[in-house]
Design a protein around this motif. Structure first.
Motif, mmCIF file in Angstrom:
data_model
loop_
_atom_site.group_PDB
_atom_site.id
_atom_site.type_symbol
_atom_site.label_atom_id
_atom_site.label_comp_id
_atom_site.label_asym_id
_atom_site.label_seq_id
_atom_site.Cartn_x
_atom_site.Cartn_y
_atom_site.Cartn_z
ATOM 1 N N ASP A 56 -13.021 -2.040 1.450
ATOM 2 C CA ASP A 56 -12.362 -2.595 0.271
ATOM 3 C C ASP A 56 -11.710 -1.513 -0.581
ATOM 4 O OD1 ASP A 56 -14.616 -1.396 -0.734
ATOM 5 O OD2 ASP A 56 -15.472 -3.198 -1.632
ATOM 6 N N VAL A 57 -11.786 -0.271 -0.132
ATOM 7 C CA VAL A 57 -11.075 0.817 -0.812
ATOM 8 C C VAL A 57 -9.579 0.633 -0.605
ATOM 9 C CG1 VAL A 57 -10.695 3.309 -0.888
ATOM 10 C CG2 VAL A 57 -12.997 2.412 -0.503
ATOM 11 N N ASN A 58 -8.818 0.643 -1.683
ATOM 12 C CA ASN A 58 -7.362 0.540 -1.556
ATOM 13 C C ASN A 58 -6.802 1.826 -0.954
ATOM 14 O OD1 ASN A 58 -7.085 -2.064 -2.690
ATOM 15 N ND2 ASN A 58 -7.256 -1.214 -4.749
ATOM 16 N N TRP A 59 -5.666 1.695 -0.271
ATOM 17 C CA TRP A 59 -5.100 2.846 0.427
ATOM 18 C C TRP A 59 -4.874 4.030 -0.496
ATOM 19 C CZ3 TRP A 59 -5.077 4.930 4.852
ATOM 20 C CH2 TRP A 59 -4.192 5.988 5.128
ATOM 21 N N ASP A 78 0.829 -1.209 0.000
ATOM 22 C CA ASP A 78 0.000 0.000 0.000
ATOM 23 C C ASP A 78 0.862 1.257 0.000
ATOM 24 O OD1 ASP A 78 -2.373 -1.434 0.098
ATOM 25 O OD2 ASP A 78 -2.497 -1.364 2.284
ATOM 26 N N LEU A 79 1.854 1.255 0.870
ATOM 27 C CA LEU A 79 2.645 2.464 1.090
ATOM 28 C C LEU A 79 3.601 2.752 -0.061
ATOM 29 C CD1 LEU A 79 2.689 4.592 3.233
ATOM 30 C CD2 LEU A 79 4.498 3.350 4.421
ATOM 31 N N LEU A 80 3.929 1.744 -0.856
ATOM 32 C CA LEU A 80 4.826 1.937 -1.989
ATOM 33 C C LEU A 80 4.100 2.393 -3.245
ATOM 34 C CD1 LEU A 80 7.208 -1.133 -1.525
ATOM 35 C CD2 LEU A 80 7.709 1.275 -1.058
ATOM 36 N N ALA A 81 2.773 2.455 -3.191
ATOM 37 C CA ALA A 81 2.000 2.928 -4.345
ATOM 38 C C ALA A 81 2.162 4.432 -4.502
ATOM 39 C CB ALA A 81 0.523 2.580 -4.174
ATOM 40 N N ASP A 82 1.999 4.918 -5.716
ATOM 41 C CA ASP A 82 2.134 6.352 -5.992
ATOM 42 C C ASP A 82 1.133 7.150 -5.159
ATOM 43 O OD1 ASP A 82 4.094 5.869 -7.836
ATOM 44 O OD2 ASP A 82 2.783 5.979 -9.589
#
Length: 202
Positions: A175-178, A31-35
Motif C-alpha cells: 500500500d506504499v505509494n510509488w 504514479d509516474l507523474l508525481a514529483d
C-alpha cells in the motif's frame, strides 16, 4: 529508518532463498507523474540489480493516451544502471535489453495482437490449428519473458499487466505509494519472494 534498512539488508544477504532473476514493476500513469517518481524508478532499477535481478520489466498503465509520448521521452532519458528498451503502444520494434519498459500497452491488447498474428498465419497456411500451443502464443508477445516477481504499489491489482506472462509469477502488493517507495520496500518484496515456495501452477 537507517538501522531498519541495514537490518533488512543483512537479513537479505543471509537468506538462503534465491532472489528473483526477473522483476516486473507495475506503475500507473498517475504514479509516474508525481514529483520525484522518475528518480524513484531510477533508484528502484539499481536496487533490483544490486539484489540479484538479471532483467527488469517496467509497465506503465495509462488512462490518458495523450501523455504517452512525453512519458516515453522521459523514460528514455532515465539515468538507468543498464541498457534499456522503451516502447509505446504503437511501437513495433522490440529490442532485447536487461531493462524493458512499456507505456500504455496493456496485457489484453498484447494478447489480442498475438491471437491476430496466429490467425493470420493460419489463414496463410503457414501454421496448422493443431500446431498452436503455448509457445506459439509466447513467441508473438511483445514481452515474452515470464517475470519471477511482480511488484505493484498503491493497490492490489495488476492494472492489465502481462496477463499471459504473469500466470506463475509471485505477486507482491504494497500500500506504499510509488512516490514513497524506498529501498526497504523493495527489500521487503525480495524477502517475501524468497520466503515463498513456488509451485508454478502445480
Amino acid at each position: 529508518m537507517g538501522l531498519y534498512d541495514a537490518y533488512l539488508g543483512v537479513r537479505h544477504r543471509l537468506h538462503e532463498g534465491e532472489p528473483p532473476e526477473h522483476v516486473a514493476i507495475v506503475i500507473t500513469e498517475r504514479d509516474l507523474l508525481a514529483d520525484g517518481a522518475f528518480d524513484t524508478l531510477a533508484a528502484a532499477l539499481g536496487w533490483a540489480f544490486d539484489y540479484g535481478a538479471e532483467r527488469v520489466t517496467v509497465s506503465v498503465s495509462v488512462l490518458d493516451e495523450a501523455v504517452v509520448p512525453s512519458l516515453v521521452r522521459e523514460l528514455r532519458d532515465l539515468d538507468a544502471p543498464r541498457r534499456m528498451s522503451v516502447r509505446g503502444p504503437d511501437d513495433t520494434e522490440s529490442v532485447d535489453a536487461p531493462i524493458r519498459m512499456n507505456v500504455g500497452l496493456g496485457g489484453k491488447a498484447e494478447f489480442a495482437a498475438a491471437v491476430r498474428d496466429i490467425a493470420t498465419d493460419v489463414d496463410a497456411g503457414e501454421l496448422r490449428p493443431e500446431e498452436i500451443d503455448e509457445a506459439a502464443v509466447t513467441d508473438r508477445l511483445v514481452f515474452p519473458t515470464e517475470p519471477d516477481l511482480v511488484i505493484k504499489t498503491g493497490a492490489e491489482r495488476l492494472s492489465d499487466f502481462a496477463i499471459w506472462q504473469s500466470v506463475y509469477a509471485e505477486l507482491y502488493f504494497t500500500d506504499v505509494n510509488w512516490r514513497d517507495f524506498r529501498r526497504r520496500d523493495y527489500l521487503r518484496a525480495v524477502l517475501d519472494f524468497q520466503d515463498r515456495q513456488r509451485r508454478f501452477g502445480r
